[in-house]
Motif scaffolding. Structure first.
Motif, PDB file in Angstrom:
ATOM      1  N   ASN A 114      -0.266  -2.727 -15.222  1.00 25.09           N
ATOM      2  CA  ASN A 114      -1.278  -1.990 -14.462  1.00 25.09           C
ATOM      3  C   ASN A 114      -0.715  -1.503 -13.125  1.00 25.09           C
ATOM      4  O   ASN A 114      -1.056  -0.411 -12.665  1.00 25.09           O
ATOM      5  CB  ASN A 114      -2.517  -2.860 -14.233  1.00 25.09           C
ATOM      6  CG  ASN A 114      -3.404  -2.922 -15.462  1.00 25.09           C
ATOM      7  OD1 ASN A 114      -3.181  -2.212 -16.435  1.00 25.09           O
ATOM      8  ND2 ASN A 114      -4.414  -3.770 -15.427  1.00 25.09           N
ATOM      9  N   VAL A 115       0.135  -2.309 -12.518  1.00 20.90           N
ATOM     10  CA  VAL A 115       0.808  -1.847 -11.296  1.00 20.90           C
ATOM     11  C   VAL A 115       1.718  -0.665 -11.625  1.00 20.90           C
ATOM     12  O   VAL A 115       1.704   0.369 -10.933  1.00 20.90           O
ATOM     13  CB  VAL A 115       1.618  -2.992 -10.646  1.00 20.90           C
ATOM     14  CG1 VAL A 115       2.537  -2.444  -9.548  1.00 20.90           C
ATOM     15  CG2 VAL A 115       0.687  -4.044 -10.060  1.00 20.90           C
ATOM     16  N   SER A 137      -0.240   2.443 -12.307  1.00 19.76           N
ATOM     17  CA  SER A 137      -0.834   2.975 -11.084  1.00 19.76           C
ATOM     18  C   SER A 137       0.204   3.730 -10.252  1.00 19.76           C
ATOM     19  O   SER A 137      -0.107   4.714  -9.586  1.00 19.76           O
ATOM     20  CB  SER A 137      -1.449   1.847 -10.257  1.00 19.76           C
ATOM     21  OG  SER A 137      -2.509   1.214 -10.952  1.00 19.76           O
ATOM     22  N   LEU A 138       1.435   3.271 -10.309  1.00 19.87           N
ATOM     23  CA  LEU A 138       2.519   3.930  -9.576  1.00 19.87           C
ATOM     24  C   LEU A 138       2.946   5.236 -10.246  1.00 19.87           C
ATOM     25  O   LEU A 138       3.330   6.191  -9.563  1.00 19.87           O
ATOM     26  CB  LEU A 138       3.732   2.991  -9.477  1.00 19.87           C
ATOM     27  CG  LEU A 138       3.598   1.790  -8.544  1.00 19.87           C
ATOM     28  CD1 LEU A 138       4.738   0.813  -8.772  1.00 19.87           C
ATOM     29  CD2 LEU A 138       3.572   2.235  -7.092  1.00 19.87           C
ATOM     30  N   PRO A 187       1.213   7.338 -13.107  1.00 19.12           N
ATOM     31  CA  PRO A 187       0.162   7.599 -14.104  1.00 19.12           C
ATOM     32  C   PRO A 187       0.658   8.445 -15.280  1.00 19.12           C
ATOM     33  O   PRO A 187       1.341   9.458 -15.083  1.00 19.12           O
ATOM     34  CB  PRO A 187      -0.891   8.367 -13.295  1.00 19.12           C
ATOM     35  CG  PRO A 187      -0.649   7.971 -11.868  1.00 19.12           C
ATOM     36  CD  PRO A 187       0.830   7.779 -11.755  1.00 19.12           C
ATOM     37  N   ASN A 237      -6.046  -6.602 -11.765  1.00 21.41           N
ATOM     38  CA  ASN A 237      -5.983  -5.511 -10.792  1.00 21.41           C
ATOM     39  C   ASN A 237      -4.536  -5.204 -10.397  1.00 21.41           C
ATOM     40  O   ASN A 237      -3.703  -6.107 -10.398  1.00 21.41           O
ATOM     41  CB  ASN A 237      -6.796  -5.886  -9.550  1.00 21.41           C
ATOM     42  CG  ASN A 237      -8.266  -6.061  -9.888  1.00 21.41           C
ATOM     43  OD1 ASN A 237      -8.860  -5.231 -10.545  1.00 21.41           O
ATOM     44  ND2 ASN A 237      -8.845  -7.176  -9.454  1.00 21.41           N
ATOM     45  N   PRO A 238      -4.268  -3.915 -10.075  1.00 26.85           N
ATOM     46  CA  PRO A 238      -5.208  -2.787 -10.001  1.00 26.85           C
ATOM     47  C   PRO A 238      -5.463  -2.181 -11.379  1.00 26.85           C
ATOM     48  O   PRO A 238      -4.569  -2.186 -12.228  1.00 26.85           O
ATOM     49  CB  PRO A 238      -4.444  -1.789  -9.124  1.00 26.85           C
ATOM     50  CG  PRO A 238      -2.998  -2.046  -9.456  1.00 26.85           C
ATOM     51  CD  PRO A 238      -2.894  -3.526  -9.679  1.00 26.85           C
ATOM     52  N   PRO A 261      -5.589   0.927 -13.484  1.00 29.27           N
ATOM     53  CA  PRO A 261      -5.105   2.304 -13.345  1.00 29.27           C
ATOM     54  C   PRO A 261      -6.030   3.304 -14.024  1.00 29.27           C
ATOM     55  O   PRO A 261      -6.787   2.959 -14.934  1.00 29.27           O
ATOM     56  CB  PRO A 261      -3.745   2.267 -14.048  1.00 29.27           C
ATOM     57  CG  PRO A 261      -3.895   1.185 -15.067  1.00 29.27           C
ATOM     58  CD  PRO A 261      -4.834   0.164 -14.483  1.00 29.27           C
ATOM     59  N   GLU A 262      -5.972   4.548 -13.581  1.00 29.81           N
ATOM     60  CA  GLU A 262      -6.750   5.601 -14.227  1.00 29.81           C
ATOM     61  C   GLU A 262      -6.215   5.897 -15.621  1.00 29.81           C
ATOM     62  O   GLU A 262      -6.978   6.252 -16.524  1.00 29.81           O
ATOM     63  CB  GLU A 262      -6.712   6.877 -13.373  1.00 29.81           C
ATOM     64  CG  GLU A 262      -7.453   6.744 -12.051  1.00 29.81           C
ATOM     65  CD  GLU A 262      -7.472   8.045 -11.268  1.00 29.81           C
ATOM     66  OE1 GLU A 262      -7.029   9.080 -11.824  1.00 29.81           O
ATOM     67  OE2 GLU A 262      -7.938   8.041 -10.116  1.00 29.81           O
ATOM     68  N   GLN A 263      -4.915   5.766 -15.805  1.00 28.17           N
ATOM     69  CA  GLN A 263      -4.295   5.968 -17.118  1.00 28.17           C
ATOM     70  C   GLN A 263      -3.491   4.716 -17.485  1.00 28.17           C
ATOM     71  O   GLN A 263      -2.318   4.617 -17.137  1.00 28.17           O
ATOM     72  CB  GLN A 263      -3.375   7.189 -17.098  1.00 28.17           C
ATOM     73  CG  GLN A 263      -4.082   8.500 -16.790  1.00 28.17           C
ATOM     74  CD  GLN A 263      -3.124   9.683 -16.825  1.00 28.17           C
ATOM     75  OE1 GLN A 263      -2.487   9.948 -17.843  1.00 28.17           O
ATOM     76  NE2 GLN A 263      -3.012  10.389 -15.707  1.00 28.17           N
ATOM     77  N   PRO A 264      -4.116   3.755 -18.158  1.00 24.92           N
ATOM     78  CA  PRO A 264      -3.416   2.513 -18.505  1.00 24.92           C
ATOM     79  C   PRO A 264      -2.203   2.760 -19.387  1.00 24.92           C
ATOM     80  O   PRO A 264      -2.105   3.792 -20.071  1.00 24.92           O
ATOM     81  CB  PRO A 264      -4.492   1.712 -19.263  1.00 24.92           C
ATOM     82  CG  PRO A 264      -5.789   2.312 -18.849  1.00 24.92           C
ATOM     83  CD  PRO A 264      -5.511   3.764 -18.620  1.00 24.92           C
TER      84      PRO A 264
END
Length: 337
Positions: free
Chosen positions: A93-94, A97-98, A100, A158-159, A161-164
């Motif tokens: 997920n990190v 998020s970095l 996407p 968490n976090p 992400p918008e696009q896992p």
């Protein structure tokens, strides 16, 4: 629609190299793959092996994402049997998020090392979950919270992400193909590990026949194989001829593929069992770009696959780069219909 191509790099430490040099070459290959237009670049997970520097794919993926711009980067794969799905979800997920839309989570079912490293990775844990249970938990944590019925209901990795990260299942058998089909995952069969054509055909047939479309996905069949492309047939044969495939069969019936007779002996000693070993020439698709292109299209048609992932184990880094360039040229000159 044409075939999609990817690269799997194992960060092999060849004789005369340091681990730092092997990892630097992995970075160079990822950048080359992006420049040439490959669709994805995956790195592997190996433990307790001085010959392979890629012990932590999550860390390596983060570095590769930072050193590239657009290519998808992933694991081939994370050995989920050793780990908490929660921690794997946090890591990816990190990453997602970095970067996407660029992160892929390939899950492997093998131990990724000898019995000693498996004991070390699972030391102090009370392993009760099956792989299927871990996959269900991982899916939920990549997208949101654990369900109310779970003992850790409401837990989030968490976090979010918008696009896992996209999940892929990797394997070498019908059982892995069936699991991928039941869960609606893309499936990659590692022909470079299990070079039995009948096993590969049975796995892909099972995958397509059993695929659960109620998950909202369509089957994506991927063949992972060893390839060496050279400017001449003779050079390709010479380069490929040094490699062997070693299969160990323990007294208990368990089989495993390793890279050398020394590794076979170490595996059996750590497992505490008697064993037999079979050594043969490695199954490598080799030749000029015309020869290799013809063979790859035959394999595509034989197994009905949508994508190919290549691993090229060549000590001479310039020749390894050349192989990937020639491979891409072969299909650009004569596009797949």
């Amino acid at each position: 629609m044409g075939l999609k191509f990817g690269i799997l790099d194992q960060s092999i430490v060849f004789p005369g190299q340091t681990s730092a040099e092997a990892l630097a070459n992995t970075v160079k290959l990822a950048q080359l793959a992006e420049t040439l237009g490959y669709d994805r670049f995956w790195v592997s997970e190996h433990h307790d092996s001085p010959q392979m520097a890629g012990a932590s794919p999550e860390v390596l993926i983060a570095h590769l994402l930072a050193r590239t711009e657009t290519i998808r980067i992933g694991s081939g794969g994370i050995m989920l049997q050793h780990y908490s799905p929660y921690k794997v979800a946090e890591n990816f997920n990190v990453l997602a998020s970095l970067a996407p839309g660029r992160v892929e989570l390939g899950i492997g079912r093998a131990p990724g090392g000898l019995p000693r490293s498996t004991k070390a990775l699972q030391r102090g844990t009370q392993e009760t979950e099956t792989l299927e249970e871990k996959l269900s938990e991982l899916e939920l944590l990549l997208h949101g919270s654990l369900e109310e019925s779970h003992p850790l209901a409401g837990l989030q990795a968490n976090p979010l992400p918008e696009q896992p990260a996209s999940i892929f299942l990797l394997g070498t058998s019908v059982s892995s193909a069936k699991l991928a089909a039941e869960r609606g995952y893309p499936y990659a069969f590692a022909l470079f590990i299990n070079n039995d054509p009948e096993a590969a055909k049975a796995a892909f047939d099972t995958y397509r026949e059993s695929f659960d479309r109620s998950k909202g996905t369509e089957p994506i069949a991927i063949l992972a194989l060893s390839v060496i492309v050279s400017d001449t047939e003779a050079e390709a044969e010479e380069t490929a001829g040094i490699f062997k495939s070693v299969r160990v069969t323990l007294a208990s019936g368990k089989t495993v593929n390793v890279g050398s007779l020394q590794q076979a002996e170490a595996f059996a000693k750590q497992a505490g069992e008697s064993y037999t070993v079979e050594e043969r020439d490695a199954d490598i698709t080799r030749g000029t770009k015309e020869t290799v292109r013809k063979r790859l299209l035959e394999l595509r048609d034989a197994y009905g696959v949508d994508e190919l992932i290549f691993t090229t184990i060549v000590p001479d880094f310039a020749k390894r780069e050349r192989s990937f360039r020639l491979l891409k040229e072969a299909f650009e000159e004569l596009p797949v219909e």
